[in-house]
Scaffold this motif. Structure first.
Motif, PDB file in Angstrom:
ATOM      1  N   PHE A   1       0.852  -1.193   0.000  1.00 34.10           N
ATOM      2  CA  PHE A   1       0.000   0.000   0.000  1.00 34.10           C
ATOM      3  C   PHE A   1       0.883   1.236   0.000  1.00 34.10           C
ATOM      4  O   PHE A   1       1.937   1.268   0.652  1.00 34.10           O
ATOM      5  N   ALA A   2       0.445   2.261  -0.735  1.00 38.02           N
ATOM      6  CA  ALA A   2       1.133   3.551  -0.753  1.00 38.02           C
ATOM      7  C   ALA A   2       0.087   4.634  -0.954  1.00 38.02           C
ATOM      8  O   ALA A   2      -0.446   4.803  -2.046  1.00 38.02           O
ATOM      9  N   GLY A   3      -0.244   5.349   0.110  1.00 38.20           N
ATOM     10  CA  GLY A   3      -1.265   6.387   0.038  1.00 38.20           C
ATOM     11  C   GLY A   3      -1.724   6.796   1.418  1.00 38.20           C
ATOM     12  O   GLY A   3      -1.116   6.440   2.432  1.00 38.20           O
ATOM     13  N   ALA A   4      -2.814   7.565   1.485  1.00 41.08           N
ATOM     14  CA  ALA A   4      -3.336   8.048   2.764  1.00 41.08           C
ATOM     15  C   ALA A   4      -4.199   6.981   3.422  1.00 41.08           C
ATOM     16  O   ALA A   4      -5.002   6.308   2.760  1.00 41.08           O
TER      17      ALA A   4
ATOM     18  N   GLY B   1      -2.184   9.329   8.043  1.00 43.90           N
ATOM     19  CA  GLY B   1      -1.653  10.191   6.991  1.00 43.90           C
ATOM     20  C   GLY B   1      -1.073   9.353   5.863  1.00 43.90           C
ATOM     21  O   GLY B   1      -1.490   8.212   5.626  1.00 43.90           O
ATOM     22  N   GLN B   2      -0.104   9.904   5.135  1.00 39.61           N
ATOM     23  CA  GLN B   2       0.541   9.164   4.060  1.00 39.61           C
ATOM     24  C   GLN B   2       1.219   7.910   4.624  1.00 39.61           C
ATOM     25  O   GLN B   2       2.019   7.992   5.547  1.00 39.61           O
ATOM     26  N   THR B   3       0.892   6.772   4.035  1.00 38.60           N
ATOM     27  CA  THR B   3       1.323   5.479   4.589  1.00 38.60           C
ATOM     28  C   THR B   3       1.907   4.589   3.500  1.00 38.60           C
ATOM     29  O   THR B   3       1.407   4.564   2.377  1.00 38.60           O
ATOM     30  N   ILE B   4       2.966   3.880   3.852  1.00 40.90           N
ATOM     31  CA  ILE B   4       3.519   2.832   2.994  1.00 40.90           C
ATOM     32  C   ILE B   4       3.561   1.540   3.800  1.00 40.90           C
ATOM     33  O   ILE B   4       4.015   1.541   4.945  1.00 40.90           O
ATOM     34  N   ILE B   5       3.069   0.459   3.192  1.00 46.50           N
ATOM     35  CA  ILE B   5       3.141  -0.860   3.827  1.00 46.50           C
ATOM     36  C   ILE B   5       4.016  -1.736   2.946  1.00 46.50           C
ATOM     37  O   ILE B   5       3.737  -1.933   1.764  1.00 46.50           O
TER      38      ILE B   5
ATOM     39  N   VAL C   1       5.163  10.291  -1.524  1.00 48.42           N
ATOM     40  CA  VAL C   1       5.468   8.869  -1.694  1.00 48.42           C
ATOM     41  C   VAL C   1       5.958   8.645  -3.121  1.00 48.42           C
ATOM     42  O   VAL C   1       5.340   9.124  -4.076  1.00 48.42           O
ATOM     43  N   ASN C   2       7.090   7.927  -3.266  1.00 53.36           N
ATOM     44  CA  ASN C   2       7.703   7.749  -4.587  1.00 53.36           C
ATOM     45  C   ASN C   2       7.534   6.346  -5.167  1.00 53.36           C
ATOM     46  O   ASN C   2       8.176   6.020  -6.165  1.00 53.36           O
TER      47      ASN C   2
ATOM     48  N   ILE D   1      11.897   5.595  -1.183  1.00 55.71           N
ATOM     49  CA  ILE D   1      10.472   5.319  -1.297  1.00 55.71           C
ATOM     50  C   ILE D   1       9.598   6.524  -0.957  1.00 55.71           C
ATOM     51  O   ILE D   1       8.421   6.550  -1.311  1.00 55.71           O
ATOM     52  N   ALA D   2      10.155   7.525  -0.271  1.00 51.96           N
ATOM     53  CA  ALA D   2       9.338   8.684   0.127  1.00 51.96           C
ATOM     54  C   ALA D   2      10.239   9.837   0.537  1.00 51.96           C
ATOM     55  O   ALA D   2      11.463   9.684   0.663  1.00 51.96           O
TER      56      ALA D   2
END
Length: 458
Positions: free
Chosen positions: A363-366, A371-375, A392-393, A406-407
């Protein structure tokens, strides 16, 4: 002696700021930075660090790359082999260089702040003795205007001469001691100011180098996106579907489960990673030993689609994904009456965030109050969750290598559930390790050891 004290009096009367904007850079003198307290910064030092950080951020915003420098960077990127593995390796190298520069800037911030506190202490000491020094200077001035009478010339003034001799004998040693202390303090003040100016010049050069690396990384990210581009409509459909699932999910484990089952790119990445893990299990002992030897030498397959190392074997080997200071560890109070389920690192504005290990982006998003999250699925049943970033990149379903950017952090701390009760306005990255549905303490995995900093310091 009188001239030394007179000069000292003039210096005391005209104090100068440590961070004068028009101060000329000093020569190659030695930098004698004051040691930072091991038990954590004092309130005065924290304030100085914040002032220095804001000053350097303002300095960075005024600096720009020249057209020639940008052209040189673009030329070097154009000459890079446009192979996906080579571009990604260039990204990893660029991210490492940029993080090293960010750490160097943060160390300079601390040195300049410590020198500022040292200078304030010297100035306070000089101010506290201003009255005594004024009396000494006054006595010297009076003696210069009315010198003691010569005993052999005017015998009738013998009593006055004796009295003057007694006075001088009592006063001069004290004056000499005060003068020596003053000279030592003025020398220390001059050295401190020169050291701070030298450090500031050095950090200016570091900021300039960081701007160059920032531009290089932007170009590399654009190239990487071209090489790995997918149908725009398909990506947009997946993004909307992911947002819908994130809006309905009430927990991270629920979000992960729904994404892995309903988003095609994530599902395909998970299936490919599992297939690769099964293939590795079927390797012969000789093949397995060869793969382990390559991994230990730091040259795993650049085209891999599964982690090069089992995540459970990476204890004490992971580098922090962002340059900064840990302000909250797993198990610390989180400000809500509970304990933290991850760690929080305070960084600087615009700091780059990298993947601490190989893994697939789930996952990459809110997501809700995070808030902005990366899993990141790192294999072995483990997931790493990141929150608090600004940009997020990476995209869902992609596989990232350890050290790949990645961000990017924002300019200020994101107001989220994981950043409650933090005594800092610096951007903060929250990192949570999960094994299945359970959060685990990440400290055993990090190669960096906990320092003597007081927890929750800014």
């Amino acid at each position: 002696m009188a001239s030394t004290l007179a000069i000292a009096g003039l210096l005391l009367a005209v104090p100068q700021p440590l961070y004068a904007q028009d101060a000329a850079p000093p020569g190659d003198g030695a930098v004698n930075a004051a040691p930072v307290e091991a038990a954590g910064p004092t309130a005065e030092l924290r304030q100085k660090q914040e002032e220095t950080r804001k000053e350097l951020e303002a300095l960075g915003k005024t600096m720009q790359l020249s057209g020639d420098k940008i052209a040189d960077i673009e030329k070097s990127i154009a000459q890079t082999n446009k192979d996906s593995a080579d571009i990604r390796q260039a990204l990893i190298d660029s991210a490492k260089k940029r993080q090293d520069l960010e750490r160097k800037i943060q160390e300079s911030e601390k040195k300049i702040a410590a020198l500022g506190v040292q200078e304030d202490g010297i100035r306070a000491s000089l101010r506290s003795r201003r009255g005594v020094l004024a009396e000494v200077l006054g006595a010297l001035e009076r003696m210069g205007r009315n010198p003691p009478p010569a005993l052999l010339v005017k015998p009738e003034d013998a009593l006055a001469s004796v009295r003057s001799a007694i006075l001088l004998g009592a006063v001069v040693p004290g004056m000499r001691a005060e003068a020596e202390r003053l000279v030592a303090d003025l020398k220390a003040l001059s050295e401190t100011r020169n050291a701070a100016a030298s450090e500031k010049q050095a950090v200016s050069d570091t900021i300039a180098a960081s701007l160059e690396e920032d531009k290089r990384m932007d170009l590399l990210l654009a190239e990487n996106e071209k090489l790995n581009g997918r149908n725009t409509a398909e990506l947009e459909a997946e993004r909307r579907r992911s947002e819908e699932l994130a809006g309905r999910a009430t927990s991270l484990e629920g979000l992960i489960s729904s994404l892995e089952s309903e988003i095609s790119s994530v599902r395909e990445a998970m299936e490919a990673a599992r297939a690769e893990e099964e293939r590795q299990k079927r390797l012969t002992q000789v093949e397995r030993e060869k793969a382990r030897e390559l991994a230990e030498n730091g040259v795993p397959d650049k085209n891999r689609i599964a982690p090069a190392y089992a995540f459970s074997s990476l204890r004490q080997k992971l580098a922090f994904p962002v340059a900064g200071d840990v302000v909250r560890w797993f198990g610390d109070p989180d400000g809500t009456g509970h304990t933290a389920r991850g760690i929080t690192i305070a960084s600087n504005a615009g700091a780059i965030v990298t993947a601490p290990a190989d893994g697939s982006i789930v996952f990459a998003g809110a997501f809700r109050s995070y808030g902005q999250t990366i899993i990141l699925n790192v294999g072995d049943g483990y997931y790493v969750v990141f929150t608090g970033m600004k940009d997020v990149n990476v995209r869902q379903g992609s596989f990232v290598f350890s050290g790949e950017p990645i961000a990017v952090m924002g300019e200020k701390r994101v107001a989220s559930a994981t950043a409650l009760a933090l005594e800092t306005d610096r951007p903060t990255l929250y990192i949570e390790f999960r094994n299945g549905n359970t959060t685990v303490d990440s400290k055993p995995w990090w190669s960096a050891k906990e320092t003597g900093r007081a927890r929750n310091d800014s």
